[in-house]
Write an enzyme that holds these catalytic residues in place. Structure first.
Site, PDB file in Angstrom:
ATOM      1  N   ASP A 238      -5.392  22.840  44.599  1.00 11.62           N
ATOM      2  CA  ASP A 238      -4.795  23.037  45.913  1.00 11.62           C
ATOM      3  C   ASP A 238      -3.280  22.824  45.879  1.00 11.62           C
ATOM      4  O   ASP A 238      -2.790  21.894  45.241  1.00 11.62           O
ATOM      5  CB  ASP A 238      -5.432  22.088  46.921  1.00 11.62           C
ATOM      6  CG  ASP A 238      -5.212  22.563  48.337  1.00 11.62           C
ATOM      7  OD1 ASP A 238      -6.065  23.318  48.840  1.00 11.62           O
ATOM      8  OD2 ASP A 238      -4.166  22.209  48.925  1.00 11.62           O
TER       9      ASP A 238
ATOM     10  N   ASN B 267       7.248  21.182  55.327  1.00 12.85           N
ATOM     11  CA  ASN B 267       7.749  21.961  54.198  1.00 12.85           C
ATOM     12  C   ASN B 267       8.078  21.038  53.033  1.00 12.85           C
ATOM     13  O   ASN B 267       8.413  19.878  53.228  1.00 12.85           O
ATOM     14  CB  ASN B 267       9.008  22.718  54.626  1.00 12.85           C
ATOM     15  CG  ASN B 267       8.679  23.846  55.591  1.00 12.85           C
ATOM     16  OD1 ASN B 267       7.614  24.446  55.508  1.00 12.85           O
ATOM     17  ND2 ASN B 267       9.596  24.122  56.507  1.00 12.85           N
TER      18      ASN B 267
ATOM     19  N   GLU C 201      -5.270  31.718  54.842  1.00 14.44           N
ATOM     20  CA  GLU C 201      -6.012  31.697  56.113  1.00 14.44           C
ATOM     21  C   GLU C 201      -5.130  32.114  57.304  1.00 14.44           C
ATOM     22  O   GLU C 201      -5.003  31.385  58.291  1.00 14.44           O
ATOM     23  CB  GLU C 201      -6.672  30.317  56.311  1.00 14.44           C
ATOM     24  CG  GLU C 201      -7.619  30.009  55.135  1.00 14.44           C
ATOM     25  CD  GLU C 201      -8.315  28.657  55.179  1.00 14.44           C
ATOM     26  OE1 GLU C 201      -8.022  27.836  56.067  1.00 14.44           O
ATOM     27  OE2 GLU C 201      -9.162  28.419  54.293  1.00 14.44           O
TER      28      GLU C 201
ATOM     29  N   HIS D 261     -12.447  33.049  52.399  1.00 14.41           N
ATOM     30  CA  HIS D 261     -12.785  31.658  52.069  1.00 14.41           C
ATOM     31  C   HIS D 261     -14.130  31.291  52.679  1.00 14.41           C
ATOM     32  O   HIS D 261     -14.403  31.657  53.821  1.00 14.41           O
ATOM     33  CB  HIS D 261     -11.711  30.714  52.603  1.00 14.41           C
ATOM     34  CG  HIS D 261     -10.360  30.943  51.978  1.00 14.41           C
ATOM     35  ND1 HIS D 261      -9.245  30.240  52.339  1.00 14.41           N
ATOM     36  CD2 HIS D 261      -9.971  31.800  51.004  1.00 14.41           C
ATOM     37  CE1 HIS D 261      -8.205  30.657  51.606  1.00 14.41           C
ATOM     38  NE2 HIS D 261      -8.618  31.608  50.802  1.00 14.41           N
TER      39      HIS D 261
ATOM     40  N   GLU E 268     -11.585  31.033  47.797  1.00 12.17           N
ATOM     41  CA  GLU E 268     -11.562  29.575  47.963  1.00 12.17           C
ATOM     42  C   GLU E 268     -12.907  29.213  48.555  1.00 12.17           C
ATOM     43  O   GLU E 268     -13.234  29.635  49.664  1.00 12.17           O
ATOM     44  CB  GLU E 268     -10.424  29.145  48.909  1.00 12.17           C
ATOM     45  CG  GLU E 268     -10.265  27.630  48.987  1.00 12.17           C
ATOM     46  CD  GLU E 268      -9.378  27.187  50.142  1.00 12.17           C
ATOM     47  OE1 GLU E 268      -8.197  27.561  50.192  1.00 12.17           O
ATOM     48  OE2 GLU E 268      -9.901  26.455  51.018  1.00 12.17           O
TER      49      GLU E 268
ATOM     50  N   TYR F  52     -15.885  21.948  53.866  1.00 15.27           N
ATOM     51  CA  TYR F  52     -14.437  21.973  54.079  1.00 15.27           C
ATOM     52  C   TYR F  52     -13.923  20.587  54.477  1.00 15.27           C
ATOM     53  O   TYR F  52     -14.708  19.644  54.628  1.00 15.27           O
ATOM     54  CB  TYR F  52     -14.030  23.049  55.083  1.00 15.27           C
ATOM     55  CG  TYR F  52     -14.622  22.938  56.471  1.00 15.27           C
ATOM     56  CD1 TYR F  52     -15.743  23.680  56.830  1.00 15.27           C
ATOM     57  CD2 TYR F  52     -14.049  22.121  57.441  1.00 15.27           C
ATOM     58  CE1 TYR F  52     -16.285  23.599  58.097  1.00 15.27           C
ATOM     59  CE2 TYR F  52     -14.578  22.036  58.725  1.00 15.27           C
ATOM     60  CZ  TYR F  52     -15.695  22.775  59.051  1.00 15.27           C
ATOM     61  OH  TYR F  52     -16.230  22.688  60.303  1.00 15.27           O
TER      62      TYR F  52
ATOM     63  N   GLY G 207     -11.860  18.910  52.542  1.00 16.65           N
ATOM     64  CA  GLY G 207     -11.776  18.130  51.312  1.00 16.65           C
ATOM     65  C   GLY G 207     -13.123  17.816  50.684  1.00 16.65           C
ATOM     66  O   GLY G 207     -13.204  17.102  49.693  1.00 16.65           O
TER      67      GLY G 207
HETATM   68  C1  LIG Z   1       9.278  25.365  57.289  1.00 19.01           C
HETATM   69  O1  LIG Z   1       9.859  26.513  56.734  1.00 19.01           O
HETATM   70  C2  LIG Z   1       9.728  27.686  57.530  1.00 19.01           C
HETATM   71  C3  LIG Z   1      10.309  28.836  56.740  1.00 19.01           C
HETATM   72  O2  LIG Z   1      11.634  28.590  56.377  1.00 19.01           O
HETATM   73  C4  LIG Z   1      10.389  27.493  58.874  1.00 19.01           C
HETATM   74  O3  LIG Z   1      10.214  28.653  59.684  1.00 19.01           O
HETATM   75  C5  LIG Z   1       9.761  26.305  59.549  1.00 19.01           C
HETATM   76  O4  LIG Z   1      10.452  26.042  60.776  1.00 19.01           O
HETATM   77  C6  LIG Z   1       9.863  25.077  58.647  1.00 19.01           C
HETATM   78  N1  LIG Z   1       9.117  24.002  59.247  1.00 19.01           N
HETATM   79  C7  LIG Z   1       9.662  22.799  59.431  1.00 19.01           C
HETATM   80  C8  LIG Z   1       8.764  21.786  60.066  1.00 19.01           C
HETATM   81  O5  LIG Z   1      10.781  22.519  59.078  1.00 19.01           O
END
Ligand SMILES: *[C@@H]1O[C@H](CO)[C@@H](O)[C@H](O)[C@H]1NC(C)=O
Ligand SMILES: *[C@@H]1O[C@H](CO)[C@@H](O)[C@H](O)[C@H]1NC(C)=O
Ligand SMILES: *[C@@H]1O[C@H](CO)[C@@H](O)[C@H](O)[C@H]1NC(C)=O
Ligand SMILES: *[C@@H]1O[C@H](CO)[C@@H](O)[C@H](O)[C@H]1NC(C)=O
Length: 524
Positions: A81, A142, A205, A279, A326, A331, A333
């Site tokens: 994952d 991110n 998904e 999935h 997948e 699901y 985990g």
């Molecule tokens: C994560 O990255 C995406 C693509 O760049 C963006 O649109 C999104 O707002 C970001 N999320 C956060 C929580 O920063």
């Protein structure tokens, strides 16, 4: 043995018989006679119990039929994952033991994908607080994948002889909600610069994005995004790589949303995907009970879902094969102390068998490592499903046969493939019949047909567990364990004649290899 005890005469009766009554001879003679009748009685009780405690089945195979499906040589594949890439220190990717365990499952795809794939940014630091997936609390902030970590995950797959299937972030988008390829371009060009051999996917998904990320990508736009990625791959030197998608879930739900999403995708992707993916999980990991793992009704969900997805393909008018890209028992985990235990093997082996018989090209098990559904434990000791998978790789080829007699909606579920050439004895054609006995009683199987050669031999590999939640699995009675150097132990079969009845113990799995099979479809 419990039925002997429960069916026996009360202890009191023995005491009456054994009471001395003066005449020694008479006493002895009585004992002998009573003993004789006791023996008859025991045999009778045993026979009745035997017949009551099991069913008999006849297995028929039409030897004149062609192979019904040919799966990918990487049919049995597995995932790691993308969430594991968030903290590479916890992923023992450089540990020789994990490389070794993965190598025993080669050839296979290793899919680096999942919800976190759509949070992954290659070599760019992104500000942002940790966010949680409102559906299951998973981290959806991110994160950065550094070039070093990317190389180490690729090296793991290549050292284990596996093919990496990498899931690119589809949530990096323009203000017009089109896919923004800038970060993917960096990653793809970087990969090409290192001559990495990779196959690709885009997003995870997507029909559930509104629940997880509070964002929406319509299926027609996602189709166009895939077409864009196909062209990008071609222009960056990956024209020979495959692209699969759209990674839909909720297939088979009554509202048909997942199915409709997939078919709308397929009419808009400009034929850019080589295989169409979805999935599949039977159960919710937080609610699943041990009985669910041996309940035929749970097993029967998969055929219905595969049928629903085939409908999506048919609606689109495309002629394209599907992957379960997948999939696992539960699901969220996996289900604790279930999805990584002996009992999980039934759903896993039945899924492999049913999927192959239905023409599914690849099945990607979630997951090799990490979570409650891992095939390899945190201690890098293989779980029962790893052993089931290794035996599958050895004894089951991509050539799928039709088993006429199979009524696979009940407790005995059997499938047939040609035996792989590497497992043949002196090149003599062979057939592997495999599957599960979910019954708490024995199943007696008789394999019949004029395709069985006179001198044929049947090699039995029967898998059992001491109890359903066992972390161990037995092959023909012996616990399966790697040798200290990490190599496989010998898999010693029980050898019988084809005329003999095969007895599958209660709650067991089996691979039955018939060496000496006159089946043209399986001739090497
Ligand atoms: C994560 O990255 C995406 C693509 O760049 C963006 O649109 C999104 O707002 C970001 N999320 C956060 C929580 O920063
Ligand atoms: C990573 O990003 C930095 C800054 O964005 C850039 O200078 C560097 O060349 C990148 N490295 C790779 C391997 O792409
Ligand atoms: C899909 O189409 C094929 C070929 O026309 C047909 O045999 C099959 O029954 C269809 N499946 C579904 C689920 O509609
Ligand atoms: C197949 O097995 C199921 C469950 O045991 C049973 O209900 C059904 O009648 C069987 N079908 C046939 C055709 O034998």
């Amino acid at each position: 043995m419990s039925y002997f005890e429960t069916n026996f005469w009360p202890r009191q009766q023995y005491q009456n018989i054994e009471k001395p009554n003066g005449n020694v001879c008479r006493s002895i003679c009585t004992s002998v006679i009573v003993g004789f009748f006791m023996a008859l009685f025991v045999i009778a009780v045993w026979n009745v119990s035997f017949h009551r405690s099991g069913k008999s089945y006849v297995v028929l195979l039409d030897a004149s039929r062609e192979v019904i499906h040919k799966t990918s040589p990487r049919f049995l594949s597995f995932g790691l994952d993308s969430s594991l890439l968030r903290d590479m220190k916890k992923l023992p990717i450089n540990d020789e033991r994990l490389v070794n365990l993965a190598r025993h499952l080669s050839p296979a795809f290793v899919r680096i994908g999942g919800t976190s794939a759509d949070c992954l940014i290659f070599n760019e630091t992104v500000e942002g607080n940790m966010r949680r997936n409102p559906v299951d609390g998973e981290d959806i902030s991110n994160f950065t994948l550094t070039d070093t970590d990317y190389i180490s995950i690729y090296d793991f797959t290549s050292r284990a002889g596996l093919r990496m299937l990498f899931d690119l972030n589809v949530l990096i988008r323009t203000p017009y909600n089109q896919w923004d390829d800038s970060n993917a371009k960096k990653l793809i060009a970087f990969s090409k610069g290192r001559e990495m051999k990779i196959d690709w996917q885009l997003g995870n998904e997507p029909n559930s994005f509104h629940h997880v990320f509070d964002r929406i990508i319509p299926p027609d736009q996602l189709g166009k995004d895939h077409f864009h990625l196909r062209n990008l791959l071609n222009s960056l030197g990956y024209e020979a790589s495959i692209l699969v998608g759209p990674e839909t879930n909720h297939i088979g739900d009554p509202d048909d949303k997942g199915v409709n999403y997939a078919s709308a995708f397929l009419v808009n992707d400009g034929h850019s995907v080589d295989f169409v993916t979805w999935h599949q999980y039977y159960l919710n990991g937080r609610e699943a009970k041990v009985m669910d793992f041996i309940d035929p009704a749970v097993f029967n969900r998969l055929p219905a879902e595969i049928n629903a997805f085939q409908r999506a393909i048919n609606i689109s008018g495309r002629d394209i094969k599907m992957w379960l890209s997948e999939t696992s028992t539960a699901y969220g985990g996996g289900a604790p102390e279930l999805s990584d235990r002996y009992v999980a093997g039934f759903l896993w082996l039945d899924k492999l068998g049913y999927s192959a018989s239905a023409g599914v090209n690849v099945v990607i098990r979630q997951t090799l490592f990490g979570g409650n559904y891992a095939m390899v434990g945190k201690d890098l000791v293989p779980n029962p499903d790893w052993w089931v998978s290794v035996l599958y790789k050895k004894l089951v080829s991509e050539n799928v046969l039709h088993l006429e007699s199979a009524n696979n909606s009940g407790t005995l579920r059997l499938y047939a493939h040609c035996t792989p050439e590497t497992s043949l004895i002196s090149g003599v054609p062979a057939v592997t019949i495999y599957g599960v006995n979910l019954d708490v009683h024995k199943a007696r199987i008789s394999i019949q047909g004029n395709w069985i050669r006179k001198n044929a031999k049947v090699l039995l590999y029967i898998l059992t567990g001491d109890f359903l939640k066992s972390s161990e699995i037995r092959l023909n009675g012996g616990i399966l364990k790697l040798k200290p150097d990490g190599s496989l132990p010998p898999f010693t079969p029980v050898i019988i004649d084809p005329s003999q009845i095969i007895t599958l113990p209660p709650l067991s799995m089996a691979f039955i290899v018939i060496h000496g099979a006159e089946i043209p479809a399986c001739s090497p």
